[in-house]
Design an enzyme around this catalytic site. Structure first.
Site, short mmCIF file in Angstrom:
data_model
loop_
_atom_site.label_atom_id
_atom_site.label_comp_id
_atom_site.label_asym_id
_atom_site.label_seq_id
_atom_site.Cartn_x
_atom_site.Cartn_y
_atom_site.Cartn_z
N GLN A 223 80.09 52.22 38.82
CA GLN A 223 80.99 52.92 37.92
C GLN A 223 80.41 54.30 37.62
O GLN A 223 79.20 54.47 37.54
CB GLN A 223 81.18 52.13 36.62
CG GLN A 223 81.86 50.78 36.83
CD GLN A 223 83.36 50.88 37.13
OE1 GLN A 223 83.90 51.98 37.34
NE2 GLN A 223 84.02 49.75 37.19
N PHE A 250 87.86 41.33 42.95
CA PHE A 250 87.38 42.68 43.23
C PHE A 250 86.06 42.89 42.46
O PHE A 250 85.90 43.87 41.73
CB PHE A 250 88.40 43.75 42.81
CG PHE A 250 89.79 43.48 43.34
CD1 PHE A 250 90.14 43.87 44.63
CD2 PHE A 250 90.75 42.84 42.58
CE1 PHE A 250 91.41 43.62 45.13
CE2 PHE A 250 92.02 42.59 43.06
CZ PHE A 250 92.36 42.98 44.34
N GLU A 271 85.22 38.96 46.36
CA GLU A 271 85.05 40.35 46.78
C GLU A 271 85.12 40.41 48.31
O GLU A 271 84.57 39.54 49.00
CB GLU A 271 83.69 40.88 46.24
CG GLU A 271 83.13 42.11 46.89
CD GLU A 271 83.96 43.38 46.70
OE1 GLU A 271 84.43 43.65 45.59
OE2 GLU A 271 84.13 44.11 47.71
N ASP A 319 89.72 44.07 38.91
CA ASP A 319 89.42 45.50 38.88
C ASP A 319 89.70 46.05 40.28
O ASP A 319 88.79 46.36 41.04
CB ASP A 319 87.93 45.69 38.50
CG ASP A 319 87.54 47.14 38.37
OD1 ASP A 319 88.40 48.03 38.57
OD2 ASP A 319 86.35 47.40 38.08
N CYS A 346 92.17 51.90 37.61
CA CYS A 346 91.83 53.32 37.66
C CYS A 346 93.08 54.17 37.89
O CYS A 346 92.98 55.39 37.94
CB CYS A 346 90.75 53.60 38.69
SG CYS A 346 91.02 52.80 40.25
C1 LIG Z 1 87.26 49.45 41.72
S1 LIG Z 1 86.08 48.54 42.63
C2 LIG Z 1 85.54 47.41 41.41
C3 LIG Z 1 84.16 46.91 41.59
C4 LIG Z 1 83.56 46.07 40.48
N1 LIG Z 1 84.51 45.53 39.57
C5 LIG Z 1 82.49 46.84 39.76
O1 LIG Z 1 82.70 47.28 38.63
O2 LIG Z 1 81.45 47.05 40.37
C6 LIG Z 1 87.11 47.64 43.72
C7 LIG Z 1 86.40 46.60 44.57
O3 LIG Z 1 87.39 45.87 45.28
C8 LIG Z 1 86.91 45.54 46.56
N2 LIG Z 1 88.10 45.25 47.37
C9 LIG Z 1 88.98 46.14 47.91
N3 LIG Z 1 90.00 45.49 48.51
C10 LIG Z 1 89.77 44.16 48.33
C11 LIG Z 1 90.48 42.99 48.69
N4 LIG Z 1 91.63 43.06 49.36
N5 LIG Z 1 89.99 41.81 48.32
C12 LIG Z 1 88.82 41.72 47.63
N6 LIG Z 1 88.09 42.80 47.26
C13 LIG Z 1 88.55 44.00 47.61
C14 LIG Z 1 86.11 46.74 46.97
O4 LIG Z 1 85.16 46.41 47.96
C15 LIG Z 1 85.46 47.14 45.63
O5 LIG Z 1 84.23 46.50 45.48
#
Ligand SMILES: C[S@@+](CC[C@H](N)C(=O)[O-])C[C@H]1O[C@@H](n2cnc3c(N)ncnc32)[C@H](O)[C@@H]1O
Length: 600
Positions: A223, A250, A271, A319, A346
């Protein structure tokens, strides 16, 4: 207060604006995003708390390289604006950026192409700097250091890579580890393959003193602002107190999952990026934090499978990336019947779209808490707090003793279907005096707009006849630029027979290179408009069955389109009692798509 600088960097377009004003603007952004959706009319929005510090906070910088400049692309171009005096980078990140900049000016010979920009015959396209703080002892930023990743356009020798790593760390104590990454052809700064050149490659990192540590690796997500992220985690942990089983979607490298698990919850973290979540599990084991299970894979597939197994969750946290979540995931969340859902977003616009659908699925957000996760930028991060709540009543356009006409919402079939938790018919039957209602015709689950129901089965026949000869008009967004108007006459196969079919269309506007058309089918064959427009090379955008997959993907990512862009906007019936005109305005989700497309 931050004073106005002479030129505005694309990374911080609000720098120079008084902080209170920035926070008020961010709250207004969230308010504006909610306004178009009737389902969200009663949601309250908290004030945005102050971010401390407002400068020198940024934990991560993905800086592009052009000539001897290191910085960000000027909006809409591939010109790099040098961010030499960037006031928002965390001190260690700033120090390493300055070191890389100095090396671009005077690259050491033995580093070959690594420290020379690709537009100058070198291989370097970008530099990813990721701050790591193990604040266990000395307090936040006590031990800040940086994982440096050189993003390269082509292969370099091991010797060149090592020389570059030596050059960047010499005279810069903040460098903790150096890697190279081959970018590939995609738009992302980093490609899939990262190779460690010097240093440990992974380090312990903490969002805040006292929080469990996670394992940071080259290019891993963090973040942007530690203080604000920690405040968000505090708020989520407090809100989920007492929830024995939490599913986190996520989950990234697990900073929140570890916090929740260390406060006593059983957390199942899902994830897609395997190294991140595997590191979360290793970090949990090393810190003896029990109760964390992980699942690597697509969040939608994972949750749909859980829903199909009839599983339940006390709480779900998600998220997702900017694009929000697909309708199938929203339905699976509702099917798990959580008592609480925490949605961290976001992008307030895709959040609003998803919240409106979740409200119809029986999970309503009463309050949103926006955060200033990136002071000086226009970015706002929002937490939505959802709880079970009766879905809003269906919107009735017309009703009399025999007929009920509704404005059908997207993502629900006309009649019950096993893939959907709710149907228009079920919502119609919840209306007073409509318990025996039956549909006169069917709109697909993805289609919105005017939809007719007879109050009783014996009333269907006259309306079905009137509909067959009545005028029906749809609004559709189709791929590419159509003729101004046209007629598609093409037999459509139905139940083994080829049936003559005609669809007339008129182009109303060109939006983002695509055509907004009014389409009028003479008949009402299955998928008539979708099949006819696809047959002339202009498939509906968002149509997974007859459409163009790359365009659909693009519109989902950029324009928030999560269904076929098709809306039944007008039906005219010649009834024995006289003419009846039924109309429905452009629904909020499609209005959002058009707005985003015309902005891009
Ligand atoms: C906005 S980040 C949030 C990360 C976490 N909540 C943090 O604060 O560290 C979005 C996350 O979603 C994962 N992601 C993206 N598409 C995804 C999917 N289809 N299924 C699971 N995870 C996914 C990305 O790898 C990333 O780690």
């Amino acid at each position: 207060m931050v004073m106005a600088s002479e030129h505005v960097c694309p990374g911080c377009p609000r720098i120079g604006v008084v902080e209170e004003t920035q926070r008020a603007e961010k709250r207004a952004q969230v308010e504006h995003a909610l306004q178009r959706f009737a389902e969200l009319a009663r949601v309250t929005i908290d004030e945005v708390p102050r971010a401390e510090p407002p400068l020198r906070y940024r934990t991560r910088a993905k800086l592009m390289v052009q000539g001897t400049s290191l910085g960000l692309f000027r909006e809409g171009t591939h010109d790099v604006v040098d961010t030499v005096d960037c006031p928002v980078l965390a001190p260690a990140v700033h120090e390493v950026a300055a070191r890389v900049r100095a090396l671009l000016d005077d690259p050491p010979r033995d580093a070959g192409a690594v420290l020379r920009a690709s537009d100058r015959g070198g291989a370097l396209a970008a530099v990813d700097l990721r701050e790591v703080v193990d604040a266990g002892v000395a307090g936040l930023r006590g031990h800040a250091s940086v994982l440096v990743t050189f993003a390269l356009d082509r292969e370099v020798s091991e010797r060149e890579a090592r020389a570059a790593a030596d050059a960047v760390r010499n005279g810069c104590a903040s460098v903790a580890s150096v890697a190279i990454n081959l970018r590939g052809r995609g738009p992302q700064v980093l490609g899939a393959e990262t190779r460690l050149v010097w240093g440990p490659g992974e380090l312990r990192d903490r969002i805040a003193p006292g929080a469990p540590w996670t394992l940071a690796t080259h290019g891993s997500f963090v973040q942007a602002h530690r203080g604000v992220a920690a405040a968000m985690h505090d708020a989520i942990v407090a809100a989920l107190e007492g929830a024995p089983r939490v599913i986190e979607l996520f989950a990234g490298s697990g900073a929140l999952a570890l916090r929740l698990a260390s406060s006593g919850a059983r957390v199942h973290a899902i994830e897609a990026f395997a190294p991140a979540i595997e590191n979360a599990k290793r970090a949990a084991d090393a810190q003896r934090i029990g109760g964390l299970s992980i699942e690597i894979g697509d969040a939608t597939a994972a949750l749909v499978a859980m829903a199909a197994r009839g599983e339940r969750a006390d709480a779900i946290v998600l998220d997702p990336p900017r694009r929000g979540v697909p309708p199938e995931l929203r339905a699976a969340i509702a099917a798990l019947a959580p008592a609480r859902v925490v949605y961290v977003a976001c992008d307030p616009e895709t959040l609003a779209r998803d919240l409106a659908h979740l409200a119809r699925l029986g999970l309503a957000a009463r309050r949103l808490s926006p955060y200033d996760l990136m002071p000086q930028s226009a970015h706002v991060e929002t937490i939505a707090w959802l709880e079970p709540s009766a879905p809003p009543p269906v919107r009735v356009l017309h009703e009399d003793e025999r007929l009920i006409v509704i404005d059908k919402d997207p993502h629900e079939p006309t009649t019950p279907h096993p893939e959907h938790p709710i149907s228009a018919l079920a919502r119609v039957r919840a209306l007073p005096g409509a318990e025996h209602a039956v549909p006169v015709h069917r709109l697909d689950a993805g289609t919105s707009g005017v939809c007719l129901f007879a109050r009783r089965p014996e009333h269907v026949e006259p309306f079905a006849r009137a509909l067959a000869t009545g005028r029906k008009r749809y609004l559709a967004l189709v791929r590419g630029v159509t003729h101004g108007k046209g007629i598609v006459r093409r037999a459509l196969r139905e139940e083994g027979r080829d049936l003559p079919s005609t669809t007339r269309f008129t182009r109303r506007a060109i939006v983002g290179g695509h055509s907004l058309v009014r389409a009028a089918p003479d008949e009402g064959r299955t998928h008539q408009i979708r099949r006819h427009l696809a047959s002339i090379g202009h498939p509906l955008l968002g149509d997974a069955r007859y459409g163009h997959a790359p365009s659909n993907r693009h519109l989902w990512e950029r324009a928030a389109l999560d269904r076929p862009f098709l809306h039944c906007e007008r039906i005219e019936l010649a009834l024995e009692s006289g003419p009846l005109v039924l109309e429905s305005g452009l629904p909020a989700d499609l209005a959002l798509v058009l707005e985003r497309l015309s902005r891009s």
